[in-house]
Design an enzyme around this catalytic site. Structure first.
Site, PDB file in Angstrom:
ATOM      1  N   CYS A   1      52.172  39.428  55.552  1.00  0.00           N
ATOM      2  CA  CYS A   1      52.579  40.713  56.099  1.00  0.00           C
ATOM      3  C   CYS A   1      51.610  41.208  57.175  1.00  0.00           C
ATOM      4  CB  CYS A   1      52.774  41.717  54.962  1.00  0.00           C
ATOM      5  SG  CYS A   1      53.721  43.140  55.492  1.00  0.00           S
ATOM      6  N   TYR A   2      50.824  42.268  56.930  1.00  0.00           N
ATOM      7  CA  TYR A   2      49.888  42.721  57.971  1.00  0.00           C
ATOM      8  C   TYR A   2      48.919  41.589  58.345  1.00  0.00           C
ATOM      9  CZ  TYR A   2      46.493  45.251  60.681  1.00  0.00           C
ATOM     10  OH  TYR A   2      45.679  45.644  61.710  1.00  0.00           O
TER      11      TYR A   2
ATOM     12  N   SER B   1      33.359  48.132  20.459  1.00  0.00           N
ATOM     13  CA  SER B   1      34.275  49.219  20.080  1.00  0.00           C
ATOM     14  C   SER B   1      35.474  48.686  19.308  1.00  0.00           C
ATOM     15  CB  SER B   1      34.773  49.914  21.340  1.00  0.00           C
ATOM     16  OG  SER B   1      35.608  49.032  22.072  1.00  0.00           O
ATOM     17  N   GLY B   2      35.660  47.374  19.376  1.00  0.00           N
ATOM     18  CA  GLY B   2      36.863  46.813  18.778  1.00  0.00           C
ATOM     19  C   GLY B   2      37.976  46.704  19.799  1.00  0.00           C
ATOM     20  N   GLY B   3      37.728  47.189  21.024  1.00  0.00           N
ATOM     21  CA  GLY B   3      38.690  47.007  22.116  1.00  0.00           C
ATOM     22  C   GLY B   3      38.608  45.570  22.624  1.00  0.00           C
ATOM     23  N   VAL B   4      39.582  45.188  23.442  1.00  0.00           N
ATOM     24  CA  VAL B   4      39.646  43.795  23.891  1.00  0.00           C
ATOM     25  C   VAL B   4      38.380  43.393  24.663  1.00  0.00           C
ATOM     26  CG1 VAL B   4      41.023  42.102  25.150  1.00  0.00           C
ATOM     27  CG2 VAL B   4      42.116  44.131  24.222  1.00  0.00           C
ATOM     28  N   ASP B   5      37.981  44.236  25.621  1.00  0.00           N
ATOM     29  CA  ASP B   5      36.894  43.832  26.512  1.00  0.00           C
ATOM     30  C   ASP B   5      35.573  43.648  25.781  1.00  0.00           C
ATOM     31  OD1 ASP B   5      38.929  44.277  28.249  1.00  0.00           O
ATOM     32  OD2 ASP B   5      38.122  46.165  29.025  1.00  0.00           O
ATOM     33  N   SER B   6      35.178  44.653  25.001  1.00  0.00           N
ATOM     34  CA  SER B   6      33.878  44.509  24.344  1.00  0.00           C
ATOM     35  C   SER B   6      33.938  43.409  23.283  1.00  0.00           C
ATOM     36  CB  SER B   6      33.407  45.838  23.749  1.00  0.00           C
ATOM     37  OG  SER B   6      34.249  46.266  22.713  1.00  0.00           O
ATOM     38  N   SER B   7      35.096  43.214  22.664  1.00  0.00           N
ATOM     39  CA  SER B   7      35.201  42.172  21.642  1.00  0.00           C
ATOM     40  C   SER B   7      35.032  40.786  22.257  1.00  0.00           C
ATOM     41  CB  SER B   7      36.565  42.223  20.949  1.00  0.00           C
ATOM     42  OG  SER B   7      36.726  43.469  20.316  1.00  0.00           O
TER      43      SER B   7
ATOM     44  N   GLU C   1      53.672  37.189  46.713  1.00  0.00           N
ATOM     45  CA  GLU C   1      52.971  37.511  45.465  1.00  0.00           C
ATOM     46  C   GLU C   1      53.789  38.359  44.507  1.00  0.00           C
ATOM     47  OE1 GLU C   1      52.391  38.608  48.443  1.00  0.00           O
ATOM     48  OE2 GLU C   1      51.664  40.669  48.520  1.00  0.00           O
TER      49      GLU C   1
ATOM     50  N   GLY D   1      48.833  45.217  54.390  1.00  0.00           N
ATOM     51  CA  GLY D   1      48.127  46.495  54.479  1.00  0.00           C
ATOM     52  C   GLY D   1      49.021  47.530  55.122  1.00  0.00           C
TER      53      GLY D   1
ATOM     54  N   HIS E   1      56.466  39.114  51.030  1.00  0.00           N
ATOM     55  CA  HIS E   1      55.389  39.114  50.034  1.00  0.00           C
ATOM     56  C   HIS E   1      55.619  38.048  48.962  1.00  0.00           C
ATOM     57  CE1 HIS E   1      53.143  42.646  51.363  1.00  0.00           C
ATOM     58  NE2 HIS E   1      54.315  43.027  51.843  1.00  0.00           N
TER      59      HIS E   1
ATOM     60  N   LYS F   1      42.245  41.607  33.314  1.00  0.00           N
ATOM     61  CA  LYS F   1      42.525  41.864  31.895  1.00  0.00           C
ATOM     62  C   LYS F   1      43.277  40.708  31.207  1.00  0.00           C
ATOM     63  CE  LYS F   1      42.488  45.285  28.788  1.00  0.00           C
ATOM     64  NZ  LYS F   1      41.342  46.176  28.575  1.00  0.00           N
TER      65      LYS F   1
END
Ligand code: XMP
Length: 510
Positions: free
Chosen positions: A81-82, A222-228, A170, A54, A168, A366
């Site tokens: 770290c923090y 919509s044909g987008g990744v998420d809604s599909s 990550e 942080g 870090h 995602k």
């Protein structure tokens, strides 16, 4: 039972990355506010806790503190770290206040063998980004690694269940970062790693069935990744009780509506295709202001969706493709953590139609949505696609949206995207598209003078759309795209490449 790691957020820009890394290692993780009480943490049954970094200094007035009770829960803890600094400080160790930030690479030197370091080279590169540093460890702790500037670059307690690192693990610049995180999860916390796309699908299908019972669900596709992915997942759970509504707004890309319909024809589902292009284009006629265009697109969409939904009797649920970054609570010490615009919400409908919300992807990042989609057998054309805004090409045509401009933009865009795909560059780019500018400039083709429009190529790299850098597409490729567009697309005689970053510019032009 699903294993879970809690990441307590002290406001680091890397907090989400920590959560994603643990999931990539097969362990489900959730982000919680730094000050979550030990009692609440206990109820969540986490198998390990990670304290993020942080921007604060432990010496700052009101700087964030962890509830030290978490150390008596018998759950392994890793401070980064923090997270390390506040642990040390709160436990009576010494943290030096520094005006200067150490930022960049350092060489980590292991002082001893340790489960955290299994498979890690004695000297390796790590990434530092800190101001304060630990001078003396608390009682019962010892340093297990150092760097030239930092004597306590990694510390642990005697029982070996509380660790802290100054660097870090990550970020990719830490050579053995993933290895150390994996050691913490599997050697220190003894986890198995049971988080996979398959296990997610299984438990989500069970949850959806339980939640929805005999109810019917509608879903805006919509044909987008998420809604599909959301649609296919819900379809697996409730089959014909799901109704997917795909609205062609007339502002979609070349052949897009057909491609989406084809991709979904492979699934046994109620897929409702509404071609509302005429209606949208009629409303857009004469409109130049970008916000008015957006408003028109949004309102028309809701209206069409509502009309279709009303034809289906007895619907009680609305599905949405909300993702985890949208639902992370306001955890950051910097204030509410940035919330990504949730664009595809079918505004106002849930309350108006008295619908309950189903959000099967609200636990996912995602990249995980893509893995789930792949596992569910979705066409790769849908899974790997760049984001596309709801208002579509309407906000990529500067000025009035006309059928002729749409057709020019579609053609240019398909050349641009096609060339990116062919060269292999497409998958490394967050979002690429063309913008139509109705400013006439002079050109010469053959012996003829031309006086045509400008086409902008926009391609950006980003991780979440909040910030973006322009993509370093090769000059050769840009040259090829420009030649093709000018030669093949009637109405364009000049192509330019947008080299603005976000901020201060935005990704879209409107
Ligand atoms: P900007 O242009 O704000 O875009 O940098 C960030 C991301 O959001 C998308 N975007 C939209 N998506 N409706 C949408 O569904 C909109 O009105 C809209 N405006 C921008 C943009 O494509 C990018 O991915």
């Amino acid at each position: 039972m699903r294993e879970k790691v809690l990441v307590l957020d002290f406001g680091s820009q890397y907090t989400q990355l920590i959560a994603r890394r643990t999931r990539e290692l097969g362990v489900y993780s959730e982000i919680k506010p730094y000050n979550t009480a030990a009692n609440d943490i206990r109820k969540d049954f986490p198998k390990a806790i990670i304290l993020s970094g942080g921007p604060s200094s432990v010496w700052g007035v009101g700087s964030p503190r962890v509830d030290l009770e978490i150390l008596s829960l018998g759950i392994p803890v890793l401070g980064i770290c923090y997270g390390l600094q506040t642990l040390v400080f709160q436990l009576g160790g010494e943290v030096e206040r520094s005006q200067k930030r150490e930022y960049g690479p350092a060489v980590l030197n292991l002082m001893t063998e340790d489960p955290l370091f299994s498979g890690v080279k004695k000297r390796s590169d790590v990434w530092m980004s800190h101001g304060d540093r630990v001078l003396r460890v608390p009682e019962g702790f010892r340093a297990i690694a150092d760097t030239r500037n930092t004597e306590c670059a990694a510390v642990r307690n005697a029982d070996g269940d509380i660790y802290g690192v100054q660097f870090h693990p990550e970020v990719v610049h830490t050579e053995f970062g993933t290895k150390m995180l994996s050691n913490f999860l599997f050697h220190v916390a003894d986890l198995i790693g049971n988080w996979t796309a398959g296990s997610f699908i299984e438990h989500t299908i069970r949850d959806i069935r339980e939640r929805v019972g005999d109810g019917k669900i509608i879903c805006g596709l919509s044909g987008g990744v998420d809604s599909s992915v959301a649609a296919v997942l819900i379809n697996e759970a409730v089959g014909r009780r799901l109704y997917c509504i795909f609205v062609d707004t007339g502002c979609m890309r070349l052949n897009e509506a057909k491609e989406v319909c084809d991709a979904f024809s492979e699934f046994e589902m109620n897929f409702i295709h509404v071609d509302a292009s005429e209606r949208f284009l009629a409303r857009l006629k004469g409109i130049e202001d970008p916000e008015t265009k957006r408003k028109i697109m949004g309102e028309q969409f809701v209206r069409v969706f509502e009309e279709e939904a009303e034809k289906i009797s007895g619907v009680s649920f609305l599905a949405q493709g909300t993702l985890y970054p949208d639902v992370i609570e306001s955890v950051s010490v910097k204030g509410p953590s940035a919330v990504i615009k949730s664009h595809h919400n079918v505004g106002g409908l849930p309350e108006k139609m008295n619908l309950k919300i189903v959000e099967p992807l609200r636990e996912l990042f995602k990249d995980e949505v893509r893995s789930v989609g792949k596992k569910l057998g979705l066409d790769s054309f849908l899974i790997g696609r760049h984001p596309f805004p709801g208002p579509g090409l309407a906000i990529r045509i500067m000025g009035e949206v006309t059928p002729e401009r749409l057709s020019i933009l579609r053609h240019a865009d398909s050349i641009f995207i096609g060339e990116l795909e062919k060269s292999g560059a497409y998958d490394d780019i967050w979002q690429a598209f063309c913008v139509f500018i109705p400013v006439k400039t002079v050109g010469v083709m053959g012996d003829e003078r031309t006086y045509e429009n400008v086409c902008v190529l926009r391609a950006v790299s980003s991780t979440d759309g909040m910030t973006a850098d322009w993509s370093k597409i090769s000059y050769d490729l840009l040259g090829e795209i420009s030649v093709r567009i000018i030669n093949e697309v009637k109405g364009i005689n000049r192509v330019v490449y947008d080299i603005s970053t976000k901020p201060p510019s935005t990704i879209e032009w409107q």
